[in-house]
Design a protein around this motif. Sequence first.
Motif, PDB file in Angstrom:
ATOM      1  N   UNK A  86     -16.227 -35.214  53.916  1.00  0.00           N
ATOM      2  CA  UNK A  86     -16.194 -33.756  53.778  1.00  0.00           C
ATOM      3  C   UNK A  86     -17.014 -33.291  52.580  1.00  0.00           C
ATOM      4  N   UNK A  87     -16.932 -34.042  51.476  1.00  0.00           N
ATOM      5  CA  UNK A  87     -17.717 -33.697  50.286  1.00  0.00           C
ATOM      6  C   UNK A  87     -19.201 -33.851  50.582  1.00  0.00           C
ATOM      7  N   UNK A  88     -19.560 -34.933  51.280  1.00  0.00           N
ATOM      8  CA  UNK A  88     -20.964 -35.178  51.617  1.00  0.00           C
ATOM      9  C   UNK A  88     -21.513 -34.042  52.482  1.00  0.00           C
ATOM     10  N   UNK A  89     -20.685 -33.557  53.405  1.00  0.00           N
ATOM     11  CA  UNK A  89     -21.114 -32.457  54.275  1.00  0.00           C
ATOM     12  C   UNK A  89     -21.392 -31.197  53.463  1.00  0.00           C
ATOM     13  N   UNK A  90     -20.605 -30.971  52.403  1.00  0.00           N
ATOM     14  CA  UNK A  90     -20.792 -29.782  51.567  1.00  0.00           C
ATOM     15  C   UNK A  90     -22.028 -29.890  50.675  1.00  0.00           C
ATOM     16  N   UNK A  91     -22.473 -31.114  50.404  1.00  0.00           N
ATOM     17  CA  UNK A  91     -23.605 -31.339  49.512  1.00  0.00           C
ATOM     18  C   UNK A  91     -24.905 -31.655  50.252  1.00  0.00           C
ATOM     19  N   UNK A  92     -24.790 -32.204  51.459  1.00  0.00           N
ATOM     20  CA  UNK A  92     -25.961 -32.694  52.186  1.00  0.00           C
ATOM     21  C   UNK A  92     -26.096 -32.006  53.531  1.00  0.00           C
ATOM     22  N   UNK A  93     -27.258 -32.172  54.130  1.00  0.00           N
ATOM     23  CA  UNK A  93     -27.439 -31.746  55.517  1.00  0.00           C
ATOM     24  C   UNK A  93     -26.535 -32.602  56.386  1.00  0.00           C
ATOM     25  N   UNK A  96     -27.946 -36.002  57.407  1.00  0.00           N
ATOM     26  CA  UNK A  96     -27.983 -37.007  56.352  1.00  0.00           C
ATOM     27  C   UNK A  96     -26.590 -37.574  56.092  1.00  0.00           C
ATOM     28  N   UNK A  97     -25.564 -36.714  56.111  1.00  0.00           N
ATOM     29  CA  UNK A  97     -24.187 -37.176  55.908  1.00  0.00           C
ATOM     30  C   UNK A  97     -23.782 -38.157  57.007  1.00  0.00           C
ATOM     31  N   UNK A  98     -24.192 -37.874  58.250  1.00  0.00           N
ATOM     32  CA  UNK A  98     -23.865 -38.751  59.374  1.00  0.00           C
ATOM     33  C   UNK A  98     -24.579 -40.092  59.255  1.00  0.00           C
ATOM     34  N   UNK A  99     -25.829 -40.058  58.825  1.00  0.00           N
ATOM     35  CA  UNK A  99     -26.587 -41.301  58.661  1.00  0.00           C
ATOM     36  C   UNK A  99     -25.965 -42.176  57.584  1.00  0.00           C
ATOM     37  N   UNK A 100     -25.544 -41.583  56.471  1.00  0.00           N
ATOM     38  CA  UNK A 100     -24.900 -42.353  55.408  1.00  0.00           C
ATOM     39  C   UNK A 100     -23.617 -43.007  55.916  1.00  0.00           C
ATOM     40  N   UNK A 101     -22.873 -42.293  56.749  1.00  0.00           N
ATOM     41  CA  UNK A 101     -21.642 -42.847  57.309  1.00  0.00           C
ATOM     42  C   UNK A 101     -21.936 -44.037  58.211  1.00  0.00           C
ATOM     43  N   UNK A 145     -37.232 -33.646  56.573  1.00  0.00           N
ATOM     44  CA  UNK A 145     -37.187 -34.107  55.181  1.00  0.00           C
ATOM     45  C   UNK A 145     -37.537 -33.005  54.184  1.00  0.00           C
ATOM     46  N   UNK A 146     -38.489 -32.161  54.553  1.00  0.00           N
ATOM     47  CA  UNK A 146     -38.936 -31.141  53.604  1.00  0.00           C
ATOM     48  C   UNK A 146     -37.925 -30.012  53.415  1.00  0.00           C
ATOM     49  N   UNK A 147     -37.023 -29.833  54.377  1.00  0.00           N
ATOM     50  CA  UNK A 147     -36.052 -28.736  54.298  1.00  0.00           C
ATOM     51  C   UNK A 147     -34.614 -29.238  54.150  1.00  0.00           C
ATOM     52  N   UNK A 148     -34.456 -30.533  54.014  1.00  0.00           N
ATOM     53  CA  UNK A 148     -33.112 -31.103  53.919  1.00  0.00           C
ATOM     54  C   UNK A 148     -32.428 -30.718  52.621  1.00  0.00           C
ATOM     55  N   UNK A 149     -31.125 -30.466  52.728  1.00  0.00           N
ATOM     56  CA  UNK A 149     -30.307 -30.180  51.560  1.00  0.00           C
ATOM     57  C   UNK A 149     -29.689 -31.492  51.093  1.00  0.00           C
ATOM     58  N   UNK A 150     -29.900 -31.836  49.816  1.00  0.00           N
ATOM     59  CA  UNK A 150     -29.348 -33.090  49.345  1.00  0.00           C
ATOM     60  C   UNK A 150     -29.125 -33.047  47.836  1.00  0.00           C
ATOM     61  N   UNK A 151     -28.316 -33.970  47.357  1.00  0.00           N
ATOM     62  CA  UNK A 151     -28.067 -34.127  45.922  1.00  0.00           C
ATOM     63  C   UNK A 151     -27.726 -35.587  45.678  1.00  0.00           C
ATOM     64  N   UNK A 152     -27.951 -36.032  44.456  1.00  0.00           N
ATOM     65  CA  UNK A 152     -27.670 -37.432  44.126  1.00  0.00           C
ATOM     66  C   UNK A 152     -26.188 -37.740  44.301  1.00  0.00           C
ATOM     67  N   UNK A 153     -25.322 -36.847  43.787  1.00  0.00           N
ATOM     68  CA  UNK A 153     -23.879 -37.098  43.899  1.00  0.00           C
ATOM     69  C   UNK A 153     -23.414 -37.051  45.354  1.00  0.00           C
ATOM     70  N   UNK A 158     -21.306 -39.906  49.797  1.00  0.00           N
ATOM     71  CA  UNK A 158     -21.459 -40.187  51.225  1.00  0.00           C
ATOM     72  C   UNK A 158     -21.514 -41.677  51.511  1.00  0.00           C
ATOM     73  N   UNK A 159     -22.194 -42.413  50.637  1.00  0.00           N
ATOM     74  CA  UNK A 159     -22.277 -43.869  50.784  1.00  0.00           C
ATOM     75  C   UNK A 159     -20.919 -44.513  50.525  1.00  0.00           C
TER      76      UNK A 159
END
Length: 296
Positions: A86-93, A96-101, A145-153, A158-159
Amino acid sequence: MKQLLYLMPIISGAMWGSAGIFVRKLTELGMNSYTVVSVRVVLAVLILAVWLGIYDKDLLKIKLKDLWIFVAGGVVGMFGLNICYNFAISELSLSLAAVLLSLSPVFVLFMAAILFKEKITSKKVICMTIAIAGCVLASGVLEAASTMRWSVKGIIVGTIGAFFYGLYGIISKTAMERGYHAFTTTFYCLFMVMLVVIPLTNWKLVTDVVVANPVKMSVFLVIHSLCTSVLPYILYTFSIRYIDAGMASILASGEPVAAMIFGVIFFSEIPTVLSVVGIVLVIVALALLSMPKKIK
């Protein structure tokens, strides 16, 4: 029977991938992601309790010395996965959250090798690589990739969620090896999660949604719980009693692909060429992994 066992985690992945259908609808009605998880878990516990009471009350019996297994599987595995995702979804596209899972098989292969002495064969590694590559393509990450929302945390959490996802499989296998039925393991892991979420949930949100349309929403919430908690966890937990935890995790890793397919069916989200290629790669990986040796 062997092929049916291989099919179970695949079906589980597809069911988990259907979560977006329910979450989108409930979010539109004003429920936040934490509340959605809480309702799903509480209903799952109630459904399983009734079912076990009718099917076989003996399945509700556990040994006190094994309580830690269900606490770890529920609070650490299931709950950890949900909170991180849920946190990953709030921070990432979402893609991307699904791929990390979908990276959970990586953790499972190594944990299973250490704890259960399961061999890390070249077939598992190749199929795992193909499946993950397919999930990446199907998610649309490379194209957006150019429009993806992401953050290090967000990526880190997510990982970690993928780790918790894999950890649940490992803990469940431990319960299976101690003689517990898939129903028992699923019920008590969900029960432990319920004990955590009940005090922290805004139940007024749930009441407002149900009161607005009692019959329709009650049925909708029950189906949501069955499709995303009860059935997939039971099928996945049952399968790892008879097949390698690492293999089961890889077979269930098609969740992002399933999510994309449901997006096409229910929300007219037409996939791109790369997404279709990703689906094909995942199907090939799952087919190779579950195909009998004689056929290969």
